[in-house]
Design a protein around this motif. Sequence first.
Motif, PDB file in Angstrom:
ATOM      1  N   SER A   1      26.579  30.301  44.205  1.00 15.74           N
ATOM      2  CA  SER A   1      27.483  29.941  43.099  1.00 15.74           C
ATOM      3  C   SER A   1      28.578  30.987  42.855  1.00 15.74           C
ATOM      4  N   VAL A   2      28.628  32.019  43.691  1.00 20.92           N
ATOM      5  CA  VAL A   2      29.615  33.097  43.493  1.00 20.92           C
ATOM      6  C   VAL A   2      30.359  33.343  44.806  1.00 20.92           C
ATOM      7  N   ILE A   3      31.697  33.443  44.691  1.00 21.57           N
ATOM      8  CA  ILE A   3      32.504  33.828  45.858  1.00 21.57           C
ATOM      9  C   ILE A   3      33.341  35.049  45.490  1.00 21.57           C
ATOM     10  N   ASN A   4      33.736  35.791  46.510  1.00 20.29           N
ATOM     11  CA  ASN A   4      34.623  36.954  46.347  1.00 20.29           C
ATOM     12  C   ASN A   4      35.961  36.627  47.015  1.00 20.29           C
ATOM     13  N   VAL A   5      37.029  36.697  46.193  1.00 16.14           N
ATOM     14  CA  VAL A   5      38.392  36.461  46.709  1.00 16.14           C
ATOM     15  C   VAL A   5      39.108  37.810  46.776  1.00 16.14           C
ATOM     16  N   SER A   6      39.638  38.151  47.925  1.00 23.18           N
ATOM     17  CA  SER A   6      40.377  39.423  48.099  1.00 23.18           C
ATOM     18  C   SER A   6      41.714  39.128  48.784  1.00 23.18           C
ATOM     19  N   TRP A   7      42.666  40.039  48.570  1.00 17.71           N
ATOM     20  CA  TRP A   7      44.028  39.837  49.100  1.00 17.71           C
ATOM     21  C   TRP A   7      44.697  41.191  49.311  1.00 17.71           C
ATOM     22  N   THR A   8      45.780  41.156  50.044  1.00 21.03           N
ATOM     23  CA  THR A   8      46.590  42.374  50.234  1.00 21.03           C
ATOM     24  C   THR A   8      47.471  42.585  49.010  1.00 21.03           C
TER      25      THR A   8
ATOM     26  N   GLY B   1      28.911  23.090  48.445  1.00 23.94           N
ATOM     27  CA  GLY B   1      29.273  21.900  49.197  1.00 23.94           C
ATOM     28  C   GLY B   1      30.438  21.135  48.610  1.00 23.94           C
ATOM     29  N   ILE B   2      31.373  21.822  47.923  1.00 24.81           N
ATOM     30  CA  ILE B   2      32.529  21.171  47.279  1.00 24.81           C
ATOM     31  C   ILE B   2      33.811  21.776  47.856  1.00 24.81           C
ATOM     32  N   ASN B   3      34.879  20.945  47.986  1.00 25.46           N
ATOM     33  CA  ASN B   3      36.196  21.437  48.404  1.00 25.46           C
ATOM     34  C   ASN B   3      36.966  21.934  47.184  1.00 25.46           C
ATOM     35  N   TYR B   4      37.464  23.139  47.307  1.00 27.69           N
ATOM     36  CA  TYR B   4      38.243  23.748  46.227  1.00 27.69           C
ATOM     37  C   TYR B   4      39.669  24.034  46.709  1.00 27.69           C
ATOM     38  N   THR B   5      40.626  24.040  45.751  1.00 28.29           N
ATOM     39  CA  THR B   5      41.976  24.584  46.017  1.00 28.29           C
ATOM     40  C   THR B   5      42.013  25.999  45.457  1.00 28.29           C
ATOM     41  N   VAL B   6      42.569  26.893  46.276  1.00 31.03           N
ATOM     42  CA  VAL B   6      42.644  28.298  45.877  1.00 31.03           C
ATOM     43  C   VAL B   6      44.105  28.629  45.564  1.00 31.03           C
ATOM     44  N   ALA B   7      44.378  29.136  44.386  1.00 29.25           N
ATOM     45  CA  ALA B   7      45.740  29.529  43.982  1.00 29.25           C
ATOM     46  C   ALA B   7      45.718  30.970  43.500  1.00 29.25           C
ATOM     47  N   LEU B   8      46.841  31.681  43.801  1.00 28.10           N
ATOM     48  CA  LEU B   8      46.960  33.086  43.376  1.00 28.10           C
ATOM     49  C   LEU B   8      48.331  33.281  42.756  1.00 28.10           C
ATOM     50  N   LYS B   9      48.374  33.891  41.607  1.00 28.97           N
ATOM     51  CA  LYS B   9      49.638  34.227  40.945  1.00 28.97           C
ATOM     52  C   LYS B   9      49.779  35.740  40.915  1.00 28.97           C
ATOM     53  N   ALA B  10      50.985  36.223  41.425  1.00 24.40           N
ATOM     54  CA  ALA B  10      51.297  37.656  41.333  1.00 24.40           C
ATOM     55  C   ALA B  10      52.212  37.864  40.134  1.00 24.40           C
ATOM     56  N   ILE B  11      51.872  38.792  39.255  1.00 24.20           N
ATOM     57  CA  ILE B  11      52.594  38.990  37.998  1.00 24.20           C
ATOM     58  C   ILE B  11      53.113  40.422  37.950  1.00 24.20           C
TER      59      ILE B  11
ATOM     60  N   ASP C   1      54.146  32.169  42.101  1.00 25.87           N
ATOM     61  CA  ASP C   1      53.047  31.251  42.417  1.00 25.87           C
ATOM     62  C   ASP C   1      52.851  31.228  43.918  1.00 25.87           C
ATOM     63  N   CYS C   2      51.696  31.727  44.357  1.00 26.29           N
ATOM     64  CA  CYS C   2      51.424  31.863  45.776  1.00 26.29           C
ATOM     65  C   CYS C   2      50.427  30.779  46.191  1.00 26.29           C
ATOM     66  N   ALA C   3      50.819  29.897  47.091  1.00 21.50           N
ATOM     67  CA  ALA C   3      49.967  28.777  47.522  1.00 21.50           C
ATOM     68  C   ALA C   3      49.231  29.157  48.799  1.00 21.50           C
ATOM     69  N   TYR C   4      47.892  28.794  48.851  1.00 22.24           N
ATOM     70  CA  TYR C   4      47.078  29.045  50.036  1.00 22.24           C
ATOM     71  C   TYR C   4      46.315  27.765  50.414  1.00 22.24           C
TER      72      TYR C   4
END
Length: 707
Positions: A531-538, A574-584, A592-595
């Motif tokens: 139930s937990v994911i880790n999202v990382s980015w540059t 087992g679900i499809n998610y959309t991942v969005a990232l906003k740089a402020i 608005d950064c689309a992935y």
Amino acid sequence: MAGRRVKCLSVIGFGLICLKMVASTKTAPEIPAIDQAYSKISNSITVEWATVPGATSYLLTAKDGNTVIETMVANSPGTVTGLKAATSYQITVRSISPTGRSQASPPKQAKTVLAAPILQVSSPSPDSILVQWEAVYMAIGFSVSIVRANGLGRIWKENTTNTALTFTSLDAGTLYTIKAYAWNANGTPGDDSTCNQRTKGAFNYTVMALSDFSKLSCSTTFSSCTISSLQCGTEYLISVLASNDAGSSGSTSAVTLKTVACAPGGVTIQEAPPGHLSVAWSSVDLGDYYVAFVKSDDGLEVHCNTSLTQCNFLSECGFTYFISVFAYNKAGQSPLGDVFNYTTAPCCPSDINPVLVSSDTVEIIWSPVRGAELYETKAVDGFKVVECNDTAPACTLSALECDTKYNITVYSFSEVRGSNTSCTSRFITTAPCSPEIKNVSKDAFPMINVHWRPTNDEATYTVTARGEKGLHQCSSTGDSCTLGALPCGAVFSVTAVAETPAGRSLPSYSVPLETVPCCPAGLTVTQVTQSVINVSWTVGTGAQTYVTVLESHTGQSKCHTHQNHCLLGCITCGINYTVALKAISATGLTADCAYQSYSSSACCPLGVKLYRLGPNGIRIYWQASRGSANYSTDLYGSKGIFMCAPSAGLSFCDVTEIPCGDVYTVMVSPVAETGLKLTFCPKKIYSVTCSGSTLGMVIYRGKRNAE
């Protein structure tokens, strides 16, 4: 009576210096050729030349070393006067016409004749006359002659190299005329000197001069005396009375003597139009003609002689002219009267060079002009006048209006004449006004729209964005332009400049511009638990914080952090998610950064059980979670690790040849699409004994959390 010496001076002409005529830009007349140049009088040289077609006058020039004397004549022959006696001169002639004047003719050398000897005569006895003189420059001999003054009788003539000679056997009491001249080594005679001398006869003479207003006299025992205090412009009757022991004689017949005319008065000077001086004066008694002399302060002197009472002269700006007028008659030149001076208006600057320093300042420089003591510069725009006064040939006009046409004039000023109001003006347009930036629109980044308030007519505006990441520009003749391709995560200073043919304006006040932060170049999603994911980015340039959002039909998970990673919980397996990232950015600008979308891992299976398959086999059974998934099974025991993978679609897996009599940890894990085996599902512990039925359920010993 004792004889008295009389000092006699020769009368020589006077030189008239004429103004050099200014050459015209048209074709000049031909150059004359001198036929001959000679001297008959010690202060002059006569020149003869052939007439030049079209010439209206000629300019004769005599040069001796650094001394140059010029004379204007109407035709040939012409005479240059005012020269030194016994001196060689180089003579040239120029022809003058309305179109200009010619070059000088080939020169001729000519030498003035000897000066006349200055005689001193006396009568030492009734029958003799002694003639004496001083040495004459370059003379080697002298010729002296004597004759009765009435012309009767013979002429005595003697040549000598001495400076004195006595004539004897003369008649007593008789007036004689003595004439003498010198000659040089070539035998050329010089000027004559003439004197009258009376031999002794009477003991005393009285000379009387009678006019309408006065009676003057003088007495002497000699044959001449001087009456002083004669009045100019007066006609006298002159008579002589002789006396001796026997008494007085009757008066001689009176002769008329006209004195020199008085100096002309009432002199007026006018300059109309500029460049022309008119000199006028009052007529005087006994004046036969007049000569007006005009000498400029640079030493050049011109004159005119006339029987009228006015002369006209050419004048130049910035000069002071000294003017004197003489009257002439047979007796000679009048006394010097008042010397007048007239200063013409100072010259106008002609090389005015205005330089635009800024939109409201013009610097003007020019060359100094003759006669100017002060300069007055005016810039006129309608009814508004900006001016400055200075003694220097430069002026800075400030407080001008930008984008405005001015009429600029530089006036020259002198204390004597005042301002020269005839100076011409020129127009100059000041540089355009600085624009005012109204707003900077960033709605359509990376295209930035800049709007300004137009402040000039027909100006081109250039907008510049300058920052650490370079310089960007756009131009327009309207009130806006677009800056394109600006980099993200950058800070710029935006200014606008107007430009017209008159120049460039000062830049507008700068407006800060911050572009949106850059989106991170890469984003990684890692499943930590079911139930937990880790999202990382540059790191994104210009970003201070980030907002990460996972969203599906079941809901949304979100985190806001200043780091470059975050944990998102409450994830459904087992679900499809959309991942969005906003740089402020620090100022709140958001990118608005689309992935790509992300699918959470399959759910961990339920109901994991082990069954015996004979003495050495184990079947691992589970209940598949929702959604399709591949699974992997692992058995960990002291005697080894055993793995198996079920066939697609099956929910069990068989492990053969497994040792009995050991405790095994069993974990059934879904396998991600990448082939990575997830390790967060729970583990179960089973004991596999060697006794008992070879078939049946394996004893469950406990449950172990995932490590």
